[in-house]
Write a protein that holds these residues in place. Structure first.
Motif, PDB file in Angstrom:
ATOM      1  N   LEU A  20     -24.288 -53.757 -99.915  1.00 56.17           N
ATOM      2  CA  LEU A  20     -23.458 -53.557 -98.611  1.00 56.17           C
ATOM      3  C   LEU A  20     -23.570 -55.163 -97.944  1.00 56.17           C
ATOM      4  O   LEU A  20     -22.460 -55.767 -97.381  1.00 56.17           O
ATOM      5  CB  LEU A  20     -24.021 -52.766 -97.683  1.00 56.17           C
ATOM      6  CG  LEU A  20     -23.268 -52.384 -96.137  1.00 56.17           C
ATOM      7  CD1 LEU A  20     -21.663 -52.103 -96.338  1.00 56.17           C
ATOM      8  CD2 LEU A  20     -23.864 -51.457 -95.432  1.00 56.17           C
ATOM      9  N   ALA A  21     -24.778 -55.545 -97.770  1.00 53.18           N
ATOM     10  CA  ALA A  21     -25.131 -56.755 -97.020  1.00 53.18           C
ATOM     11  C   ALA A  21     -24.277 -58.186 -97.734  1.00 53.18           C
ATOM     12  O   ALA A  21     -23.524 -58.895 -97.257  1.00 53.18           O
ATOM     13  CB  ALA A  21     -26.339 -57.379 -97.133  1.00 53.18           C
ATOM     14  N   CYS A  22     -24.121 -58.058 -99.236  1.00 53.03           N
ATOM     15  CA  CYS A  22     -23.407 -58.996 -99.840  1.00 53.03           C
ATOM     16  C   CYS A  22     -21.881 -58.993 -99.656  1.00 53.03           C
ATOM     17  O   CYS A  22     -21.399 -59.915 -99.579  1.00 53.03           O
ATOM     18  CB  CYS A  22     -23.865 -58.768-101.313  1.00 53.03           C
ATOM     19  SG  CYS A  22     -25.465 -59.291-102.020  1.00 53.03           S
ATOM     20  N   GLY A  23     -21.647 -57.787 -99.771  1.00 50.35           N
ATOM     21  CA  GLY A  23     -20.067 -57.449 -99.407  1.00 50.35           C
ATOM     22  C   GLY A  23     -19.715 -58.028 -98.197  1.00 50.35           C
ATOM     23  O   GLY A  23     -18.634 -58.122 -97.781  1.00 50.35           O
ATOM     24  N   LEU A  24     -20.463 -57.872 -97.121  1.00 51.93           N
ATOM     25  CA  LEU A  24     -20.245 -58.375 -95.733  1.00 51.93           C
ATOM     26  C   LEU A  24     -20.700 -59.797 -95.296  1.00 51.93           C
ATOM     27  O   LEU A  24     -20.507 -60.472 -94.206  1.00 51.93           O
ATOM     28  CB  LEU A  24     -20.718 -57.373 -94.739  1.00 51.93           C
ATOM     29  CG  LEU A  24     -20.337 -55.798 -94.876  1.00 51.93           C
ATOM     30  CD1 LEU A  24     -21.027 -55.099 -93.770  1.00 51.93           C
ATOM     31  CD2 LEU A  24     -19.086 -55.857 -94.638  1.00 51.93           C
ATOM     32  N   PRO A  54     -21.364 -63.469 -94.451  1.00 48.88           N
ATOM     33  CA  PRO A  54     -20.347 -64.347 -93.862  1.00 48.88           C
ATOM     34  C   PRO A  54     -20.145 -65.937 -94.466  1.00 48.88           C
ATOM     35  O   PRO A  54     -19.289 -66.456 -94.158  1.00 48.88           O
ATOM     36  CB  PRO A  54     -20.771 -64.591 -92.298  1.00 48.88           C
ATOM     37  CG  PRO A  54     -22.315 -64.338 -92.493  1.00 48.88           C
ATOM     38  CD  PRO A  54     -22.520 -63.366 -93.565  1.00 48.88           C
ATOM     39  N   TRP A  63     -26.025 -66.926 -96.985  1.00 46.03           N
ATOM     40  CA  TRP A  63     -26.291 -65.336 -96.686  1.00 46.03           C
ATOM     41  C   TRP A  63     -26.062 -64.772 -97.866  1.00 46.03           C
ATOM     42  O   TRP A  63     -26.961 -63.681 -98.240  1.00 46.03           O
ATOM     43  CB  TRP A  63     -25.318 -65.025 -95.551  1.00 46.03           C
ATOM     44  CG  TRP A  63     -25.612 -65.384 -94.130  1.00 46.03           C
ATOM     45  CD1 TRP A  63     -25.104 -66.457 -93.534  1.00 46.03           C
ATOM     46  CD2 TRP A  63     -26.849 -64.872 -93.362  1.00 46.03           C
ATOM     47  NE1 TRP A  63     -25.609 -66.358 -92.254  1.00 46.03           N
ATOM     48  CE2 TRP A  63     -26.626 -65.574 -92.177  1.00 46.03           C
ATOM     49  CE3 TRP A  63     -27.718 -63.749 -93.672  1.00 46.03           C
ATOM     50  CZ2 TRP A  63     -27.761 -65.287 -91.262  1.00 46.03           C
ATOM     51  CZ3 TRP A  63     -28.703 -63.679 -92.596  1.00 46.03           C
ATOM     52  CH2 TRP A  63     -28.502 -64.317 -91.329  1.00 46.03           C
ATOM     53  N   ALA A  97      -9.922 -57.141 -99.730  1.00 45.92           N
ATOM     54  CA  ALA A  97     -11.494 -57.450 -99.673  1.00 45.92           C
ATOM     55  C   ALA A  97     -11.694 -58.645-100.626  1.00 45.92           C
ATOM     56  O   ALA A  97     -12.774 -59.175-100.409  1.00 45.92           O
ATOM     57  CB  ALA A  97     -12.318 -56.393 -99.852  1.00 45.92           C
ATOM     58  N   ARG A 139     -15.326 -59.419-102.445  1.00 44.89           N
ATOM     59  CA  ARG A 139     -16.259 -58.577-101.659  1.00 44.89           C
ATOM     60  C   ARG A 139     -16.322 -57.231-102.429  1.00 44.89           C
ATOM     61  O   ARG A 139     -17.486 -56.504-102.534  1.00 44.89           O
ATOM     62  CB  ARG A 139     -16.026 -58.421-100.208  1.00 44.89           C
ATOM     63  CG  ARG A 139     -16.049 -59.683 -99.438  1.00 44.89           C
ATOM     64  CD  ARG A 139     -15.734 -59.688 -98.086  1.00 44.89           C
ATOM     65  NE  ARG A 139     -15.787 -60.898 -97.290  1.00 44.89           N
ATOM     66  CZ  ARG A 139     -16.593 -61.487 -96.822  1.00 44.89           C
ATOM     67  NH1 ARG A 139     -17.966 -61.091 -97.013  1.00 44.89           N
ATOM     68  NH2 ARG A 139     -16.800 -62.681 -96.276  1.00 44.89           N
ATOM     69  N   THR A 140     -15.242 -56.763-103.061  1.00 41.07           N
ATOM     70  CA  THR A 140     -15.252 -55.534-103.594  1.00 41.07           C
ATOM     71  C   THR A 140     -16.320 -55.195-104.792  1.00 41.07           C
ATOM     72  O   THR A 140     -16.777 -54.164-105.286  1.00 41.07           O
ATOM     73  CB  THR A 140     -13.837 -55.116-104.133  1.00 41.07           C
ATOM     74  OG1 THR A 140     -13.528 -55.950-105.040  1.00 41.07           O
ATOM     75  CG2 THR A 140     -13.182 -54.829-102.972  1.00 41.07           C
ATOM     76  N   LEU A 182     -19.462 -54.175-102.879  1.00 46.76           N
ATOM     77  CA  LEU A 182     -19.157 -52.884-101.909  1.00 46.76           C
ATOM     78  C   LEU A 182     -18.887 -51.757-102.716  1.00 46.76           C
ATOM     79  O   LEU A 182     -19.219 -50.624-102.527  1.00 46.76           O
ATOM     80  CB  LEU A 182     -17.919 -53.255-101.052  1.00 46.76           C
ATOM     81  CG  LEU A 182     -17.965 -54.261-100.067  1.00 46.76           C
ATOM     82  CD1 LEU A 182     -16.784 -54.421 -99.427  1.00 46.76           C
ATOM     83  CD2 LEU A 182     -19.171 -53.864 -98.992  1.00 46.76           C
TER      84      LEU A 182
END
Length: 472
Positions: free
Chosen positions: A105-109, A111, A115, A180, A183-184, A187
């Motif tokens: 989840l953190a990877c997909g979000l 910034p 990060w 997305a 990012r998918t 996620l």
């Protein structure tokens, strides 16, 4: 769905568990968790060009996005297995799955690039805690022919998951769900991980763990910085102009290697269980197999990394098209995996060497194919056929390992496979990125990279030949 029956430590599970519907749910849950961990080794490869455009990532940043996961996975794999033994495999599987899911989840979000790199390290740590428990839980849950089928499916997931990551990544990036983009690829793990976390406590058998052995924290505290001090300057060096700190870092890694050997000997002398046991290393054929597993998977990991960039670079393929270019690799790799055991045993060792020679031939024609012409699907099929011998390496290496040391030996072999990929991405990946930057053409970089990949496969063939003579 009822609560799973407790399985006392060291006892065999009831035979009926393997044939009932509950056993099928255990198998599905464990293999899906393991598949996610293996898939994420390479699922990000196809998304790299999109990720670079979105985050403005440098070449070294892209390498760390891929290698960071593998570094954490490789270094912590044996420790993850030990934690399962100490605290219970079910508990360790759930803890690793939770870390993996939250990190996804953190990877997909994320910034920004750095990060994302940090979260990829955390994701790899979760995978290293989760994956070793799968084999143990399968062995505790299934018996007889059902265990054989379960372990066969486990092997198929392990070997096929790496290449399937390329295809899944292409499908997800091309679909661009909810806008997305890249990012998918991260996620997609979140709903699956949440489902497995909800089902796991009701499906997986209980076990209390054992206090036999330990974690070998001294070994881990030396090995981890040694790997980082080696890999990071190789990855960052070409972007930063090979600064002095990079050479100091490589020298420090060289110093830590004999220090790690000394620490491991001290752990063994005090009656502990070192990460890498001298007893395991003395097994006939195992050191040769370790050499094979550095250069063989090293060529494979860097081939996926560099070829994906070229397919979406000068050849201008879409993420989906570049992912599908690796489909024949899945088929030929699986073909070898399903048929090699039918060969006479005296041929197994020679088949390993022949496989790497075939892979080297496939890599050598990367240059002539770099401009298009013959479809890349043909090339990936040839390379997959050659590298399909990797499971035979594992079998040959474990043939003379004592039964009570088989778990540590298997963990060491898997660790070396992952570290081999790190080395390949850090070295051959750097060569590709440097040439692509200097010449501005991925075609030029792919031509030179093909020869480096062929050399790596040929080097792997040398200890493979020695292994064939040693284990026949």
């Amino acid at each position: 769905m009822t609560e799973a029956t407790t399985v006392p430590p060291g006892s065999a599970p009831p035979a009926e568990r393997s044939s009932g519907p509950h056993g099928g749910r255990v198998l599905a849950l464990l293999l899906l968790g393991h598949f996610m961990a293996i898939l994420d080794v390479n699922i990000v490869n196809v998304a790299l060009p999109t990720l670079r455009a979105d985050l403005g990532a440098s070449g070294s940043g892209l390498q760390l996005v891929v290698a960071g996961y593998v570094i954490a996975f490789a270094v912590l794999l044996i420790t993850g297995a030990r934690l399962g033994r100490l605290h219970g495999h079910r508990r360790a599987f759930h803890a690793g799955l939770a870390v993996f899911t939250l990190a996804s989840l953190a990877c997909g979000l994320a910034p920004g690039t750095w990060w994302l790199v940090a979260f990829r390290f955390l994701q790899g740590a979760g995978a290293a805690l989760m994956s070793p428990q799968v084999m143990s839980l399968l062995q505790r849950t299934f018996t007889g022919a059902a265990r054989g089928r379960a372990l066969g499916l486990y092997a198929a997931v392990t070997s096929g998951g790496v290449v399937a990551g390329q295809i899944a990544g292409g499908l997800l990036v091309s679909a661009d769900l909810f806008g997305a983009g890249w990012r998918t690829v991260f996620l997609v793990n979140v709903p699956i991980g949440a489902l497995l976390l909800a089902a796991g406590p009701r499906v997986l058998p209980r076990d209390e763990g054992s206090r036999d052995g330990g974690l070998d924290l001294p070994g881990l505290l030396v090995l981890t910085p040694a790997v980082l001090l080696f890999a990071v300057p190789l990855i960052l060096g070409h972007d930063l102009g090979w600064p002095a700190w990079g050479w100091v870092s490589l020298a420090a890694a060289a110093v830590l290697l004999p220090a790690f050997v000394a620490v491991e000997r001290g752990v063994a002398a005090r009656g502990g269980r070192p990460l890498i046991s001298g007893r395991v290393l003395r097994a006939p054929g195992l050191p040769l197999a370790l050499a094979v597993l550095v250069f063989g998977p090293g060529s494979w990991g860097s081939f996926l990394f560099t070829t994906t960039l070229h397919l979406q670079g000068d050849l201008e393929l879409t993420p989906l098209q570049s992912g599908l270019a690796f489909v024949p690799c899945v088929a030929t790799f699986a073909l070898v995996g399903l048929t090699w055991s039918r060969l006479p045993e005296r041929w197994h060792g020679w088949t390993i060497a022949a496989g790497f020679l075939l892979a080297a031939a496939g890599y050598a024609v990367l240059g002539p194919l770099a401009g298009g012409g013959v479809p890349y699907e043909v090339l990936t099929g040839v390379i997959g056929l050659g590298l399909g011998v990797l499971p035979i390496v594992m079998t040959a290496a474990l043939r003379h390992v004592p039964a009570d040391a088989a778990a540590d030996a298997s963990g060491l072999l898997l660790t070396m496979m992952q570290l081999g990929q790190v080395v390949g991405i850090a070295t051959i990946g750097t060569l590709f990125l440097t040439l692509a930057r200097d010449g501005g053409s991925t075609r030029h970089a792919e031509y030179a990279t093909g020869w480096a990949l062929a050399a790596s496969a040929l080097i792997a063939a040398v200890p493979a030949l020695a292994l064939a003579r040693r284990t026949r």
